[in-house]
Design a protein around this motif. Structure first.
Motif, PDB file in Angstrom:
ATOM      1  N   ILE A  98       8.705  49.135  87.438  1.00  0.00           N
ATOM      2  CA  ILE A  98       7.830  49.546  88.541  1.00  0.00           C
ATOM      3  C   ILE A  98       8.065  51.010  88.892  1.00  0.00           C
ATOM      4  CG2 ILE A  98       7.303  49.139  90.986  1.00  0.00           C
ATOM      5  CD1 ILE A  98       7.582  46.179  90.433  1.00  0.00           C
ATOM      6  N   LEU A  99       9.330  51.437  88.865  1.00  0.00           N
ATOM      7  CA  LEU A  99       9.601  52.858  89.115  1.00  0.00           C
ATOM      8  C   LEU A  99       8.921  53.720  88.060  1.00  0.00           C
ATOM      9  CD1 LEU A  99      11.230  55.062  90.719  1.00  0.00           C
ATOM     10  CD2 LEU A  99      12.848  54.965  88.815  1.00  0.00           C
ATOM     11  N   GLU A 100       8.991  53.299  86.792  1.00  0.00           N
ATOM     12  CA  GLU A 100       8.360  54.092  85.734  1.00  0.00           C
ATOM     13  C   GLU A 100       6.844  54.151  85.913  1.00  0.00           C
ATOM     14  OE1 GLU A 100       9.631  56.132  83.541  1.00  0.00           O
ATOM     15  OE2 GLU A 100      11.595  55.696  84.370  1.00  0.00           O
ATOM     16  N   ALA A 101       6.268  53.064  86.394  1.00  0.00           N
ATOM     17  CA  ALA A 101       4.822  53.079  86.674  1.00  0.00           C
ATOM     18  C   ALA A 101       4.520  54.098  87.770  1.00  0.00           C
ATOM     19  CB  ALA A 101       4.349  51.682  87.086  1.00  0.00           C
ATOM     20  N   ARG A 102       5.342  54.117  88.806  1.00  0.00           N
ATOM     21  CA  ARG A 102       5.159  55.113  89.888  1.00  0.00           C
ATOM     22  C   ARG A 102       5.311  56.532  89.345  1.00  0.00           C
ATOM     23  NH1 ARG A 102       5.732  51.763  94.527  1.00  0.00           N
ATOM     24  NH2 ARG A 102       7.579  50.503  94.257  1.00  0.00           N
ATOM     25  N   GLU A 103       6.344  56.734  88.507  1.00  0.00           N
ATOM     26  CA  GLU A 103       6.617  58.076  87.989  1.00  0.00           C
ATOM     27  C   GLU A 103       5.447  58.559  87.126  1.00  0.00           C
ATOM     28  OE1 GLU A 103      10.275  59.780  87.706  1.00  0.00           O
ATOM     29  OE2 GLU A 103      10.046  59.081  89.762  1.00  0.00           O
ATOM     30  N   ALA A 104       4.924  57.655  86.310  1.00  0.00           N
ATOM     31  CA  ALA A 104       3.798  58.037  85.445  1.00  0.00           C
ATOM     32  C   ALA A 104       2.595  58.444  86.297  1.00  0.00           C
ATOM     33  CB  ALA A 104       3.437  56.872  84.522  1.00  0.00           C
ATOM     34  N   LEU A 105       2.328  57.682  87.349  1.00  0.00           N
ATOM     35  CA  LEU A 105       1.181  57.989  88.220  1.00  0.00           C
ATOM     36  C   LEU A 105       1.412  59.272  89.002  1.00  0.00           C
ATOM     37  CD1 LEU A 105       0.563  54.336  89.262  1.00  0.00           C
ATOM     38  CD2 LEU A 105      -1.214  55.833  88.331  1.00  0.00           C
ATOM     39  N   ALA A 106       2.657  59.483  89.448  1.00  0.00           N
ATOM     40  CA  ALA A 106       2.967  60.719  90.177  1.00  0.00           C
ATOM     41  C   ALA A 106       2.700  61.926  89.279  1.00  0.00           C
ATOM     42  CB  ALA A 106       4.415  60.706  90.659  1.00  0.00           C
ATOM     43  N   GLY A 107       3.052  61.791  87.997  1.00  0.00           N
ATOM     44  CA  GLY A 107       2.769  62.864  87.047  1.00  0.00           C
ATOM     45  C   GLY A 107       1.277  63.094  86.895  1.00  0.00           C
ATOM     46  N   LEU A 108       0.536  62.011  86.826  1.00  0.00           N
ATOM     47  CA  LEU A 108      -0.921  62.118  86.641  1.00  0.00           C
ATOM     48  C   LEU A 108      -1.598  62.769  87.843  1.00  0.00           C
ATOM     49  CD1 LEU A 108      -3.202  61.187  84.646  1.00  0.00           C
ATOM     50  CD2 LEU A 108      -3.465  59.195  86.121  1.00  0.00           C
ATOM     51  N   PHE A 109      -1.139  62.445  89.040  1.00  0.00           N
ATOM     52  CA  PHE A 109      -1.788  62.941  90.263  1.00  0.00           C
ATOM     53  C   PHE A 109      -1.132  64.212  90.810  1.00  0.00           C
ATOM     54  CE2 PHE A 109      -2.760  58.200  91.076  1.00  0.00           C
ATOM     55  CZ  PHE A 109      -3.960  58.299  90.379  1.00  0.00           C
TER      56      PHE A 109
END
Lengths: 74, 394
Positions: B56-67
């Motif tokens: 779940i943290l990696e999902a957040r990190e990936a989205l933070a990078g995208l946005f």
């Protein structure tokens, strides 16, 4: 031989602890996630344990990137 | 391979509803979670629980990078963009507050706003051009002393019309108004940067252009806003278990109950796919498909196309009508005789259809995706030509 002394970083939730873990892994700083010791908090989460001599390295690495609640000596 | 056979039979043009097919890595990530991990994130502390939390943290990190948001913990996961929008709107707006929106909104924005309006929130729906474009100056003119929020869709789910988000964000920021953006149609498909666009609250869907599974979405909350943003639900979060009050920090405040870990495993892989391919490359491919389709439609008789003429001004969504054929009849023909899957009707956006003049009959909507091919566009144009040719019989 002197016994190894530890500190634990307590975080608002496991999301913060895991983010800290990721940052420390990338920085190559030794640490371990452990369940929060019962005598420190009744919270059911995890905290991040490191040797006492690494405390300042950890603080420097995490500062401004992930918030922690407190640091407790074991 | 049954999957390849399916692909041969089906031309999937309903990506604006949900993307399909998904990247192989997304399916593998979901299987991996179920077969090898399986723990409840943030609830226990054993290795499986921690591994679930790491996903779940990696999902957040990936989205933070995208946005382009520095801190991934500013993103709370929800079951879809609708839930995220409900948190953003009902969590902040109080009776007497004024909120501004556009006349191109999906019901995921319009219904929560109408619900709040009935409770005393003042609502202004700013009209848009016939192509669906919102003029930032019209928004500026609608601002009142008690205006609390501007909420707009980044791009219309009906016409694909891309709104001038950065200009709207600047107006909101200049006037001290919160800026909430619905990126259901754009996250993964268009570049998004929460700082450059002055976005305070960003709702996203995980299962469209982010290639996650259905049941995933989320809300980005600018730092400090969570103090005044009420949660939609309260309950167990795995944190602060000794207290019976809801945590007041991100993301736990909005993540009560066991999360959709298997879904977020898939979402992480989907977002990683987007990051690896590159939003620019995805955009170029989708814009190319849209250009090809629009050019092909332009030479067919009896076709009305809605939205901006240029593919550059829209996402890979095209709404059109065939003279003498109802949208629902056309969609049925396209499915049964040509294997072309699309969505007819009002697309949960009556305001948008009123704006473009297609209420209540609606339109035929094609939503292209990154995995579509030029040949599929050409086959669809042939199918539409044959439908248009016998339009008077329908």
């Amino acid at each position: 031989m002197e016994e190894q002394r530890y500190v634990v970083f307590l975080f608002p939730s496991v999301s913060y602890a895991l983010k800290a873990e990721k940052i420390l892994k990338a920085a190559g700083i030794a640490h371990k996630l452990i369940p929060v010791p019962r005598h420190i908090s009744s919270d059911c989460g995890v905290c991040l344990r490191a040797t006492e001599d690494k405390q300042q390295d950890l603080e420097r690495e995490l500062q401004g990137k992930v918030a922690w609640d407190k640091i407790v000596s074991l | 391979m049954p999957f390849d056979e399916l692909n041969k039979r089906i031309i999937y043009f309903d990506n604006a509803a949900t993307s399909w097919p998904k990247p192989a890595a997304m399916i593998a990530a979901m299987i991996n979670y179920n077969e090898l991990i399986g723990g409840s994130p943030g609830r226990s502390g054993h290795r499986s629980s921690l591994d679930a939390g790491r996903i779940i943290l990696e999902a957040r990190e990936a989205l933070a990078g995208l946005f382009g948001c520095g801190d991934s913990l500013r993103i709370a996961f929800t079951k879809n963009a609708t839930e995220a929008l409900n948190i953003a709107l009902s969590g902040i707006l109080n009776p007497g507050d004024h909120v501004i929106t556009s006349a191109m909104e999906h019901n995921s924005v319009m219904r929560p706003l109408r619900y709040l309006e009935a409770q005393g929130v003042k609502l202004s729906v700013v009209p848009c051009s016939a192509d669906g474009i919102l003029d930032p100056e019209d928004v500026r003119a609608a601002i009142r002393p008690r205006t609390r929020m501007l909420v707009v869709t980044h791009a219309s789910n009906v016409t694909g019309t891309i709104q001038p988000i950065a200009a709207l964000g600047k107006i909101a920021r200049d006037h001290g108004i919160l800026f909430c953006v619905d990126t259901a149609q754009t996250a993964g498909a268009l570049p998004i940067n929460v700082d450059e666009m002055a976005i305070d609250l960003l709702a996203f869907s995980g299962h469209k252009s982010l290639f996650g599974p259905q049941g995933t979405g989320g809300l980005y909350v600018r730092e400090g806003l969570e103090k005044g943003l009420r949660p939609l639900m309260t309950g167990g979060t795995g944190s602060r278990s000794e207290f019976e009050g809801q945590p007041d920090f991100m993301p736990d405040k909005y993540e009560s109950g066991t999360p959709n870990t298997i879904g977020l495993a898939g979402l992480e892989a989907g977002v990683r796919f987007v990051l690896a391919e590159g939003v620019e490359a995805i955009r170029n491919k989708e814009e190319g498909l849209t250009t090809r389709f629009l050019a092909g439609l332009a030479v067919l008789p009896g076709i009305t196309v809605y939205g901006p003429p240029a593919a550059a001004s829209r996402t890979a969504v095209v709404s059109f009508n065939i003279a003498g054929v109802s949208p629902s009849a056309a969609a049925l023909e396209l499915d049964e005789h040509f294997g072309i899957l699309c969505r007819p009707g009002l697309h949960c956006a009556p305001a948008a259809h009123r704006t473009i003049g297609t209420f209540p009959q609606g339109t035929i909507r094609f939503g292209f995706g990154y995995f579509n091919k030029d040949e599929e566009i050409d086959l669809a144009l042939e199918a539409i030509r044959s439908l248009a040719g016998c339009g008077t019989d329908k």
